[in-house]
Design an enzyme around this catalytic site. Structure first.
Site, PDB file in Angstrom:
ATOM      1  N   ARG A  96     -19.917 -56.831 -24.831  1.00  0.00           N
ATOM      2  CA  ARG A  96     -21.107 -56.509 -24.029  1.00  0.00           C
ATOM      3  C   ARG A  96     -21.967 -55.423 -24.665  1.00  0.00           C
ATOM      4  O   ARG A  96     -23.159 -55.334 -24.385  1.00  0.00           O
ATOM      5  CB  ARG A  96     -20.707 -56.161 -22.590  1.00  0.00           C
ATOM      6  CG  ARG A  96     -20.267 -57.389 -21.796  1.00  0.00           C
ATOM      7  CD  ARG A  96     -20.030 -57.042 -20.340  1.00  0.00           C
ATOM      8  NE  ARG A  96     -19.024 -56.027 -20.174  1.00  0.00           N
ATOM      9  CZ  ARG A  96     -17.716 -56.248 -20.081  1.00  0.00           C
ATOM     10  NH1 ARG A  96     -17.259 -57.487 -20.134  1.00  0.00           N
ATOM     11  NH2 ARG A  96     -16.879 -55.262 -19.936  1.00  0.00           N
TER      12      ARG A  96
ATOM     13  N   GLU B 278      -3.992 -49.238 -22.550  1.00  0.00           N
ATOM     14  CA  GLU B 278      -2.999 -48.905 -21.534  1.00  0.00           C
ATOM     15  C   GLU B 278      -1.591 -49.330 -21.989  1.00  0.00           C
ATOM     16  O   GLU B 278      -0.630 -48.598 -21.843  1.00  0.00           O
ATOM     17  CB  GLU B 278      -3.383 -49.620 -20.234  1.00  0.00           C
ATOM     18  CG  GLU B 278      -2.828 -48.951 -19.006  1.00  0.00           C
ATOM     19  CD  GLU B 278      -3.333 -49.634 -17.758  1.00  0.00           C
ATOM     20  OE1 GLU B 278      -4.348 -50.355 -17.823  1.00  0.00           O
ATOM     21  OE2 GLU B 278      -2.680 -49.449 -16.719  1.00  0.00           O
TER      22      GLU B 278
END
Ligand code: AMP
Length: 182
Positions: free
Chosen positions: A70, A107
């Site tokens: 994006r 993560e």
């Protein structure tokens, strides 16, 4: 009638109102900022790109670098408007020529991003662009990659900054500019 209510909304109010919040996407607990209603509205998309490009103009930016996917949408449109170069920073294995890369932690585990070895000139003034600044992990990796290429990262710009996640602090002392803060 209150004058506040009768005033036309400013462009940034309209941009803010067009962001769609998607709860629990892509996983439970994440509030995803969906920018597609902005992209689908020509005048709104142009207004966002115009304002972000204006910041680059003031900083005499010579090249824009953005991380897939994006970041490309805003970064490429800004570069075209400013008639300056655009450098795609991609996930490992996607670029066809010789590359340099850097790893960053997610993560769970690691990811690696790359740019072409010849993408930047020494000391070139670069602005890194992304759609959303959250924790700043992706942007920090992009900054490291560009600095290792010998160029000068002058600024990070994002369309949306999620202020509570402190991405700005993670990038300090690099200046950060965001159009909308949530
Ligand atoms: P971070 O590395 O944590 O700053 O995450 C930034 C990257 O993840 C950007 O490239 C965004 O596209 C994406 N991202 C992170 N959080 C969100 C969110 N809440 N809504 C939309 N995109 C997000």
């Amino acid at each position: 009638m209150s004058s506040t209510n009768s005033e036309p909304p400013t462009p940034n109010c309209r941009l803010r109102a067009a962001i769609r919040d998607i709860p629990d996407f892509p996983k439970p607990g994440i509030g995803f900022k969906d920018i597609t209603p902005v992209l689908g509205n020509g005048p709104l998309f142009h207004e966002a790109v115009r304002q972000m490009a204006e910041v680059c103009k003031k900083e005499h930016i010579a090249k824009i670098a953005a991380v897939e996917a994006r970041g490309f949408i805003f970064g490429a449109a800004m570069a075209s408007l400013l008639e300056i170069g655009f450098v795609p920073i991609r996930k490992k294995g996607k670029l066809p020529f010789r590359t340099r890369g850097t790893q960053y932690s997610l993560e769970y585990g690691f990811a690696e991003i790359e740019s072409h070895e010849d993408a930047f000139l020494p000391n070139e003034r670069v602005c890194i662009v992304d759609d959303v600044l959250a924790t700043g992990g992706t942007a920090s990796a992009a900054v490291r990659l560009v600095l290792e290429s010998g160029a000068d990262v002058v600024l990070l710009q994002c369309f949306i900054e999620l202020s509570a996640l402190n991405g700005r602090a993670a990038l300090a002392p690099l200046p950060v500019s965001s159009l909308l803060q949530f």
